[in-house]
Design a protein around this motif. Sequence first.
Motif, short mmCIF file in Angstrom:
data_model
loop_
_atom_site.label_atom_id
_atom_site.label_comp_id
_atom_site.label_asym_id
_atom_site.label_seq_id
_atom_site.Cartn_x
_atom_site.Cartn_y
_atom_site.Cartn_z
N LYS A 167 0.83 -1.20 0.00
CA LYS A 167 0.00 0.00 0.00
C LYS A 167 0.87 1.25 0.00
N MET A 168 1.97 1.21 0.75
CA MET A 168 2.87 2.35 0.81
C MET A 168 3.55 2.61 -0.54
N HIS A 169 3.73 1.58 -1.31
CA HIS A 169 4.49 1.70 -2.55
C HIS A 169 3.61 1.59 -3.80
N ALA A 170 2.29 1.58 -3.63
CA ALA A 170 1.38 1.38 -4.76
C ALA A 170 1.56 2.45 -5.84
N ALA A 171 1.66 3.70 -5.44
CA ALA A 171 1.81 4.79 -6.42
C ALA A 171 3.11 4.65 -7.20
N LEU A 172 4.18 4.26 -6.51
CA LEU A 172 5.46 4.06 -7.18
C LEU A 172 5.38 2.90 -8.16
N ILE A 173 4.73 1.81 -7.76
CA ILE A 173 4.58 0.65 -8.64
C ILE A 173 3.79 1.03 -9.89
N TYR A 174 2.64 1.66 -9.70
CA TYR A 174 1.79 2.01 -10.84
C TYR A 174 2.49 2.99 -11.78
N SER A 175 3.12 4.02 -11.23
CA SER A 175 3.79 5.00 -12.10
C SER A 175 4.99 4.38 -12.81
N SER A 176 5.71 3.49 -12.14
CA SER A 176 6.87 2.82 -12.77
C SER A 176 6.43 1.94 -13.92
N VAL A 177 5.36 1.18 -13.73
CA VAL A 177 4.87 0.29 -14.80
C VAL A 177 4.35 1.11 -15.97
N VAL A 178 3.65 2.21 -15.69
CA VAL A 178 3.16 3.07 -16.78
C VAL A 178 4.33 3.66 -17.55
N MET A 179 5.35 4.16 -16.85
CA MET A 179 6.51 4.74 -17.53
C MET A 179 7.29 3.70 -18.33
N LEU A 180 7.43 2.50 -17.77
CA LEU A 180 8.10 1.42 -18.49
C LEU A 180 7.35 1.08 -19.77
N SER A 181 6.03 0.96 -19.66
CA SER A 181 5.20 0.61 -20.83
C SER A 181 5.25 1.71 -21.88
N LEU A 182 5.16 2.96 -21.45
CA LEU A 182 5.25 4.08 -22.41
C LEU A 182 6.62 4.13 -23.07
N GLY A 183 7.67 3.83 -22.30
CA GLY A 183 9.02 3.79 -22.86
C GLY A 183 9.15 2.72 -23.93
N PHE A 184 8.59 1.54 -23.67
CA PHE A 184 8.61 0.47 -24.66
C PHE A 184 7.76 0.81 -25.88
N ALA A 185 6.62 1.47 -25.66
CA ALA A 185 5.70 1.77 -26.76
C ALA A 185 6.19 2.90 -27.64
N ALA A 186 7.08 3.75 -27.12
CA ALA A 186 7.49 4.95 -27.85
C ALA A 186 8.07 4.64 -29.22
N VAL A 187 8.96 3.67 -29.30
CA VAL A 187 9.63 3.37 -30.57
C VAL A 187 8.66 2.79 -31.60
N PRO A 188 7.90 1.72 -31.27
CA PRO A 188 6.98 1.20 -32.29
C PRO A 188 5.91 2.21 -32.72
N VAL A 189 5.40 3.01 -31.78
CA VAL A 189 4.38 4.02 -32.14
C VAL A 189 4.99 5.06 -33.08
N TYR A 190 6.20 5.50 -32.76
CA TYR A 190 6.89 6.48 -33.61
C TYR A 190 7.10 5.92 -35.02
N ILE A 191 7.62 4.69 -35.10
CA ILE A 191 7.89 4.08 -36.41
C ILE A 191 6.59 3.91 -37.19
N TRP A 192 5.58 3.36 -36.55
CA TRP A 192 4.33 3.06 -37.25
C TRP A 192 3.65 4.33 -37.75
N MET A 193 3.75 5.42 -36.96
CA MET A 193 3.09 6.66 -37.35
C MET A 193 3.87 7.45 -38.39
N THR A 194 5.19 7.24 -38.48
CA THR A 194 5.99 8.04 -39.41
C THR A 194 6.34 7.31 -40.69
N GLN A 195 6.05 6.05 -40.80
CA GLN A 195 6.39 5.31 -42.02
C GLN A 195 5.24 5.30 -43.02
#
Length: 195
Positions: A167-195
């Motif tokens: 419970k103490m670390h829930a916000a850190l867990i959620y924000s870390s997973v969101v940032m990790l996912s967005l970091g992974f998604a950045a490259v394929p989204v960029y490529i798919w949208m610009t090609q």
Amino acid sequence: MKLLQLQKRSMALAGSVMTVYLVFHMLSNLSFFSDNGFNQFYAFYNQAWVRWPVFALVIISLFIHVKAAIAIRLKNSQTRGQGYHKHKKIHVPAPLVTISIALLFTFIVVHIGQSVLSDATDVYAVVTDWFTSTFWFLFYLAGLFIMAMHLLHSLVNVMQTLGISSKMHAALIYSSVVMLSLGFAAVPVYIWMTQ
């Protein structure tokens, strides 16, 4: 009971190793946005003395994680005489959890296969080629979504297994997973949208 705790701890430890690798992998993928940084990084990373020990560590961790998870699921299903009591939290049916884990495992195996079998001389071109394909773009995003759901659930459980209040670390867990996912998604989204 001690065996079950040992399995939970080994699953948590192996999952933690894979999570550290995921952060490293995501950060290295973001070098795609530098001019030559991506190919330069992978020219270093794909040297046998770097790539194969890291690959072995990830595969061993994946094996330990999956083996322990299967053992825990089997033990829980044997000892559970009846279903869980209803509660106010969202309840995901066990078959749906099993299907999502199977899909995540499939995504991991396919992605590892793609990485190992691809031409390592121009990784930038290989990655660009992957994500200009709508099929691979959607496959990757679906895999990221399932991975994010798994991480949200499992990181809370890891905290509990290691005796840390989630419970103490829930916000850190959620924000870390969101940032990790967005970091992974950045490259394929960029490529798919610009090609």
